[in-house]
Scaffold this active site. Structure first.
Site, PDB file in Angstrom:
ATOM      1  CE  LYS A  60      -1.165   7.884  -0.543  1.00  0.00           C
ATOM      2  NZ  LYS A  60      -0.626   8.217   0.885  1.00  0.00           N
ATOM      3  CB  SER A 134      -1.470  12.000   0.447  1.00  0.00           C
ATOM      4  OG  SER A 134      -0.646  10.693   1.043  1.00  0.00           O
ATOM      5  CB  SER A 158      -1.494  10.181   4.246  1.00  0.00           C
ATOM      6  OG  SER A 158      -0.728  11.469   4.136  1.00  0.00           O
TER       7      SER A 158
END
Length: 564
Positions: A60, A134, A158
């Site tokens: 990420k 996210s 997330s």
């Protein structure tokens, strides 16, 4: 497992095939991972042990990867780290190769996967739907088969919402179990580094390399009392409005746990959902301003700032300190209520989200759609709980997922329970020493076995007393002289049945046993040559009846550890 270089080349071929550039922020030029993979292969060939050799992963974009900019989804925020975040470094040290950094809701603020100047990340199954955020890009590269696993983060859900929307596994470990150094904070006191993978074993394996002894004191977990898994399930009315078909899919997941022997217990969901609303509506969002508020305020109106994210962060700077202390006090009360309602349950089963919106629906109501998605996930870190999100079927052609939530440091327990949902149900018919109360029954229970029902075989079997210790019978199918034999049907996880069969000695063998209702179930049968000289006990109708009906049929036992 393929070699590292072969796996990297397959990953880049898959990248070209799916043509989903929005999932990446920075993808390494192909020659760099190839060179790293060639070095891994050479080290393995030289005898070095690299357990993750032959795997590739993605990271990420708010987690540091040396050599790539850390953007947190905002190009003007980017910086170039000199070293990998500890979680990244540990995976690389085990032989895994990084492909690149993935797109996310900017500054990890969102559950939709659309709040990014790099583009909205589309769902892996149906591009008209959101991917979930996210950690959107990390989940999608795994779901599309590009990466074997990926790192994400989870503050409000997330690491779980994108897993549910893309039909993969998301592990949200106990806070602090994975170091958060090298991670751009969203809410530093709540953030967790998470793992995505297509299967639970793959996710657990990756987590095992990045987890470390926590700096936190291990809580005094009460000794689990004996018995089946105890799973808390709320009254359907407390779940609120769910998308069409989701209540039925959730009920089916709960029923599957019950079928596997779990005990379903009631729970009051209100403290969980009330705390979930507090994460963004209360003062806790002020921590997002502490993390990146100075940058956002200094760059107000910048083209690369997502307006929804910028508004959330900027408004959080106006919250008064007394509001935070009031909310902390309220949260303490809610957490006490929530834990009291869970009681001695091993886990709480919930849908991961209430529904799955389209890109158009999120664009029309970005705040409302996002808030709805956190109804079940937002409270987990506020209450300092662990969680695992797993696929639980499909609804209207889209993945449906559930999550199991439990106290801090029960990560392994949650994964064991999750296997009941992710492993195909395997049944085993037993007629002898593995029956309830018999000497070898503990072998089934130790492997997670659960008794499903007691029945009989079809009237086509003969039973013989074998000369073994402990005493056990041999079951054979016969064209004539057969009878219905008492049988128990057990549920076992796939790995449990596998380990049982690996230790199975002759003359026992696994075959299909026909039950009274005509169904075929795997069960223990006996090789015919072992029956020479054995006493037939078919007339008793079962092993327990034979043991109770006369003298021991084993006057000269020989040592044997087989099963029946």
């Amino acid at each position: 497992m393929s070699g590292a270089l072969e796996r990297v080349r397959a990953a880049y071929a898959r990248i070209a095939q799916v043509d989903r550039p929005e999932v990446w922020i920075d993808l390494h030029p192909r020659e760099e991972p190839e060179a790293e993979a060639a070095a891994v292969d050479a080290r393995v060939a030289a005898g070095e042990r690299l357990p993750l050799a032959g795997t590739v992963f993605a990271v990420k974009g708010n987690i540091d990867v040396a050599g790539l900019p850390t953007t947190a989804g905002c190009p003007s925020y980017a910086y170039r780290p000199e070293v990998d975040a500890p979680a990244v470094a540990r995976l690389k040290a085990a032989g895994a190769v990084v492909l690149g950094t993935t797109n996310l809701d900017q500054f990890a603020t969102g559950l939709v996967g659309t709040r990014s100047p790099y583009g909205a990340v589309r769902n892996a199954v149906d591009p008209a739907y959101v991917s979930g955020g996210s950690s959107s890009g990390s989940a999608v590269v795994v779901a599309l088969g590009i990466a074997d696993f990926a790192l994400g983060t989870d503050t409000a859900g997330s690491g779980r919402v994108p897993a549910a929307f893309n039909g993969i596994v998301g592990l949200k470990p106990t806070r602090g179990l994975v170091p958060s150094e090298g991670v751009v904070p969203a809410c530093a006191s709540l953030d967790c580094v998470t793992v995505f993978a297509r299967t639970l074993p793959e996710a657990e394996r990756a987590l095992s390399f990045i987890a470390a002894p926590s700096g936190r004191a291990l809580p005094a977990l009460e000794q689990r009392r004996p018995g089946p898994w105890r799973i808390s399930v709320p009254d359907p009315r407390q779940l609120g409005e769910l998308d069409e078909g989701w209540a039925e899919a959730y009920g089916a997941a709960a029923a599957r746990l019950a079928d596997a022997g779990a005990e379903l217990l009631p729970v009051d969901l209100e403290p969980f959902t009330e705390a979930a609303a507090m994460l963004y509506e209360g003062a806790f969002v002020a921590e997002r301003h502490a993390a990146v508020g100075a940058f956002v305020d200094a760059h107000a109106g910048a083209a690369d700032l997502d307006p929804t994210v910028a508004g959330i962060v900027s408004r959080a700077g106006d919250l008064p300190a007394h509001r935070l202390y009031a909310d902390l006090e309220r949260l303490s009360v809610l957490r006490a209520r929530a834990l009291a309602s869970l009681g001695d349950a091993d886990a709480l089963l919930l849908p991961t989200t209430p529904g799955h919106p389209t890109l158009a629906e999120v664009a029309a109501d970005p705040l409302g759609a996002n808030a709805r998605l956190g109804r079940f996930t937002n409270s987990t870190n506020l209450f300092d709980l662990a969680a695992v999100a797993v696929p639980a079927g499909e609804v209207n052609g889209l993945p449906f997922g559930v999550m199991l939530i439990g106290p801090a440091f029960t990560d392994e327990r949650l994964a064991r329970i999750a296997r009941l949902l992710t492993s195909p149900p395997l049944h085993l018919a037993v007629v002898g020493a593995h029956l309830s109360g018999q000497p070898l029954n503990g072998q089934l229970r130790a492997r997670g076995g659960r008794l499903l029902r007691t029945t009989t075989t079809a009237p086509a079997y003969r039973l013989y007393a074998l000369d073994t210790v402990p005493p056990k019978p041999g079951l054979v199918r016969s064209r004539e002289g057969g009878a219905a034999i008492e049988t128990e049907v057990w549920w076992l996880p796939a790995e449990g049945l596998g380990s049982l069969l690996a230790a199975l000695p002759r003359p026992m063998a696994l075959g299909s046993v026909e039950l009274a209702d005509g169904s075929l179930v795997p069960g223990f049968l006996c090789e015919p040559e072992a029956l020479q000289g054995a006493r037939e006990i078919t007339a008793y109708g079962g092993w327990r009846a034979a043991l109770a009906g006369g003298p021991s049929p084993h006057p000269s036992p020989r040592e044997d550890t087989g099963a029946s």
